[in-house]
Scaffold this motif. Structure first.
Motif, PDB file in Angstrom:
ATOM      1  N   THR A   1     -68.249   9.951  47.555  1.00 23.36           N
ATOM      2  CA  THR A   1     -67.684  11.077  48.301  1.00 23.36           C
ATOM      3  C   THR A   1     -67.831  10.847  49.802  1.00 23.36           C
ATOM      4  O   THR A   1     -68.882  11.110  50.378  1.00 23.36           O
ATOM      5  CB  THR A   1     -68.403  12.381  47.920  1.00 23.36           C
TER       6      THR A   1
ATOM      7  N   ASP B   1     -63.379   4.642  44.811  1.00 21.90           N
ATOM      8  CA  ASP B   1     -62.911   4.807  43.429  1.00 21.90           C
ATOM      9  C   ASP B   1     -63.234   3.506  42.707  1.00 21.90           C
ATOM     10  O   ASP B   1     -62.429   2.574  42.687  1.00 21.90           O
ATOM     11  CB  ASP B   1     -61.408   5.099  43.410  1.00 21.90           C
TER      12      ASP B   1
ATOM     13  N   GLY C   1     -58.191   5.437  49.119  1.00 19.61           N
ATOM     14  CA  GLY C   1     -58.335   5.852  47.735  1.00 19.61           C
ATOM     15  C   GLY C   1     -59.316   6.954  47.435  1.00 19.61           C
ATOM     16  O   GLY C   1     -59.665   7.163  46.264  1.00 19.61           O
TER      17      GLY C   1
ATOM     18  N   ILE D   1     -56.525  17.190  47.379  1.00 22.80           N
ATOM     19  CA  ILE D   1     -57.802  16.529  47.138  1.00 22.80           C
ATOM     20  C   ILE D   1     -58.914  17.572  47.026  1.00 22.80           C
ATOM     21  O   ILE D   1     -58.907  18.593  47.732  1.00 22.80           O
ATOM     22  CB  ILE D   1     -58.116  15.497  48.251  1.00 22.80           C
TER      23      ILE D   1
ATOM     24  N   MET E   1     -59.615  16.295  39.503  1.00 19.94           N
ATOM     25  CA  MET E   1     -59.476  14.984  40.098  1.00 19.94           C
ATOM     26  C   MET E   1     -58.193  14.272  39.670  1.00 19.94           C
ATOM     27  O   MET E   1     -57.936  13.141  40.040  1.00 19.94           O
ATOM     28  CB  MET E   1     -60.682  14.116  39.724  1.00 19.94           C
ATOM     29  N   HIS E   2     -57.408  14.966  38.829  1.00 18.11           N
ATOM     30  CA  HIS E   2     -56.150  14.396  38.318  1.00 18.11           C
ATOM     31  C   HIS E   2     -56.396  13.091  37.556  1.00 18.11           C
ATOM     32  O   HIS E   2     -55.735  12.082  37.776  1.00 18.11           O
ATOM     33  CB  HIS E   2     -55.150  14.170  39.454  1.00 18.11           C
ATOM     34  N   ILE E   3     -57.359  13.148  36.640  1.00 14.85           N
ATOM     35  CA  ILE E   3     -57.748  12.000  35.843  1.00 14.85           C
ATOM     36  C   ILE E   3     -57.528  12.327  34.372  1.00 14.85           C
ATOM     37  O   ILE E   3     -57.865  13.416  33.915  1.00 14.85           O
ATOM     38  CB  ILE E   3     -59.225  11.637  36.085  1.00 14.85           C
TER      39      ILE E   3
ATOM     40  N   ARG F   1     -60.899  10.292  46.306  1.00 15.12           N
ATOM     41  CA  ARG F   1     -60.444  11.320  45.364  1.00 15.12           C
ATOM     42  C   ARG F   1     -61.149  12.657  45.589  1.00 15.12           C
ATOM     43  O   ARG F   1     -60.838  13.646  44.937  1.00 15.12           O
ATOM     44  CB  ARG F   1     -60.696  10.852  43.928  1.00 15.12           C
TER      45      ARG F   1
ATOM     46  N   PHE G   1     -66.886   7.780  41.667  1.00 12.69           N
ATOM     47  CA  PHE G   1     -66.110   8.300  42.784  1.00 12.69           C
ATOM     48  C   PHE G   1     -67.045   8.720  43.925  1.00 12.69           C
ATOM     49  O   PHE G   1     -67.492   9.870  43.980  1.00 12.69           O
ATOM     50  CB  PHE G   1     -65.253   9.485  42.328  1.00 12.69           C
TER      51      PHE G   1
ATOM     52  N   GLU H   1     -62.219   3.590  38.399  1.00 10.00           N
ATOM     53  CA  GLU H   1     -61.861   4.919  37.901  1.00 10.00           C
ATOM     54  C   GLU H   1     -62.997   5.570  37.113  1.00 10.00           C
ATOM     55  O   GLU H   1     -62.774   6.392  36.233  1.00 10.00           O
ATOM     56  CB  GLU H   1     -60.586   4.870  37.054  1.00 10.00           C
TER      57      GLU H   1
ATOM     58  N   LEU I   1     -58.232   8.858  52.735  1.00  7.49           N
ATOM     59  CA  LEU I   1     -57.132   8.958  51.776  1.00  7.49           C
ATOM     60  C   LEU I   1     -56.433   7.612  51.612  1.00  7.49           C
ATOM     61  O   LEU I   1     -56.096   7.202  50.493  1.00  7.49           O
ATOM     62  CB  LEU I   1     -56.125  10.022  52.219  1.00  7.49           C
TER      63      LEU I   1
END
Length: 407
Positions: free
Chosen positions: A170, A162, A192, A229, A400-402, A194, A168, A165, A189
């Motif tokens: 993988t 990450d 960090g 995730i 991604m909860h961003i 995502r 990202f 921010e 996890l």
């Protein structure tokens, strides 16, 4: 040598989140952290003046230049995929002038600068060469887990999972041994991650291959669901070359995506069987019903396979509803998010499965991708502005909860 054209065609008034960007691995990506007992598992060797990668002393031609010192320019094949090849150009002619790798292909700080120039606010960053590993180690689950963990250590060390921010990377999860898959998931996890990358293919194991959607893998999926995730399923070497080889009478051979193929192989390749079978298993083996909150994103698999698979789901359910825990079409629309290729019909895909299930991706800087990523918005003409925002980044930000504010 070619060069990168990095002036976007326009500025967009909303955040852009690209689901399909790539990094190019360094030559120690698989070996820097590989345990001593696996020394020599991965090598770079000289063959007729060219550097090749060898896995367990077997030389691979999967990627023509696995050092990535010289590569095709971003988007070199864009026109080819848009309009075809009416003039019958050779692959070399289509690829055009190669270029030397630049820092933006190799490290996150330079990549952020390039993303600013391209008009990208955020991007998922997939590995490139890593897609050859699992198939070539398929008869050795322990070695597979060892080299995948070494890759993830390298990725975290050089890129993080990450970066500010905005980028990202993988990490890869091999599913060969359930307990080790859980260990790897916990490891990424804690650092960090995502999103994770799982190969869309049957899982090799000590007693043969099987789908990771079968109940024996449920302890892993329970932890994925708990972590909430995103699971990316990027196109890879899924081992399907063996089926083509059987039809063509070829006794041995590896997947060679940059070689010329027979007409038969071209047709079969266009049918996207690896991702079709993978998604059919996710739904048909009940995984998405046992864990309805799981979110899967097939990336760089295109979307022409979606309508035929939905039709197949509907047909199967109408004749054999007891074979399914739920309506498979509704399960697909709930659990699966699709990344269409730039040359396809993303508007039609939005009409089919809903704009909130479609993800923009440019495949930058690969040659088959887009040189000007945000020009993808042209292919969304006719969609409401709200849907365009969703496809170009809003959907992925939500997954991604961003927060969707511009970076």
């Amino acid at each position: 040598m070619g060069r990168v054209t990095n002036v976007p065609s326009r500025a967009l008034d909303f955040p852009v989140f690209d689901v399909d960007n790539h990094l190019y691995e360094s030559t120690d990506a698989f070996t820097r952290h590989l345990p001593a007992e696996y020394e020599g598992l991965i090598k770079y060797v000289e063959v007729a003046g060219r550097t090749k990668i060898a896995v367990r002393n077997v030389i691979s031609d999967y990627i023509p230049n696995p050092t990535f010192e010289v590569v095709a320019a971003p988007g070199a094949q864009e026109e080819y995929f848009k309009v075809g090849n009416p003039d019958g150009k050779s692959r070399r002619e289509i690829m055009g002038q190669p270029m030397r790798a630049i820092a933006a292909f190799r490290n996150p700080e330079a990549r952020l600068e390039m993303m600013d120039e391209l008009g990208l606010d955020r991007a998922l960053m997939w590995p490139t060469l890593a897609s050859l590993l699992e198939e070539r180690l398929s008869d050795d689950p322990l070695a597979t887990h060892a080299v995948i963990h070494a890759l993830n250590q390298w990725m975290h060390e050089d890129w993080t999972f990450d970066y500010q921010e905005r980028i990202f990377p993988t990490p890869v999860i091999s599913m060969c041994i359930v307990e080790k898959a859980i260990e790897e998931l916990e490891w990424v996890l804690e650092r960090g991650a995502r999103v994770v990358l799982i190969r869309p293919a049957p899982v090799p194991g000590f007693v043969g291959k099987r789908s990771f959607a079968l109940p024996e893998f449920d302890p892993f999926w329970a932890r994925v669901a708990e972590a909430d995730i995103l699971v990316g399923m990027h196109a890879s070497d899924s081992g399907y070359t063996r089926y083509t080889n059987e039809w063509e009478g070829v006794r041995t051979g590896e997947m060679l995506p940059f070689r010329n193929h027979s007409g038969f192989a071209s047709v079969i390749g266009h049918m996207s069987r690896p991702i079709v079978d993978t998604v059919a298993s996710l739904v048909g083996h009940g995984l998405c019903s046992r864990f309805p909150s799981l979110r899967f994103a097939p990336v760089e698999n295109g979307s022409n396979w979606v309508r035929p698979l939905i039709d197949a789901f509907g047909h199967a359910y109408s004749f054999s509803p007891k074979d399914f825990d739920e309506d498979p079409v509704e399960v697909f629309k709930r659990n699966v998010y699709v990344h269409p290729f730039h040359e396809e019909d993303p508007v039609g895909l939005c009409n089919l499965i809903g704009a909130d299930r479609v993800l923009f991706g440019s495949d930058w800087p690969h040659p088959e991708g887009m040189s000007d990523p945000i020009s993808f918005v042209d292919d969304l003409e006719g969609l409401p502005d709200e849907d365009v925002r969703k496809v170009m980044g809003g959907n992925l930000a939500q997954l991604m909860h961003i927060e969707e504010s511009a970076a």
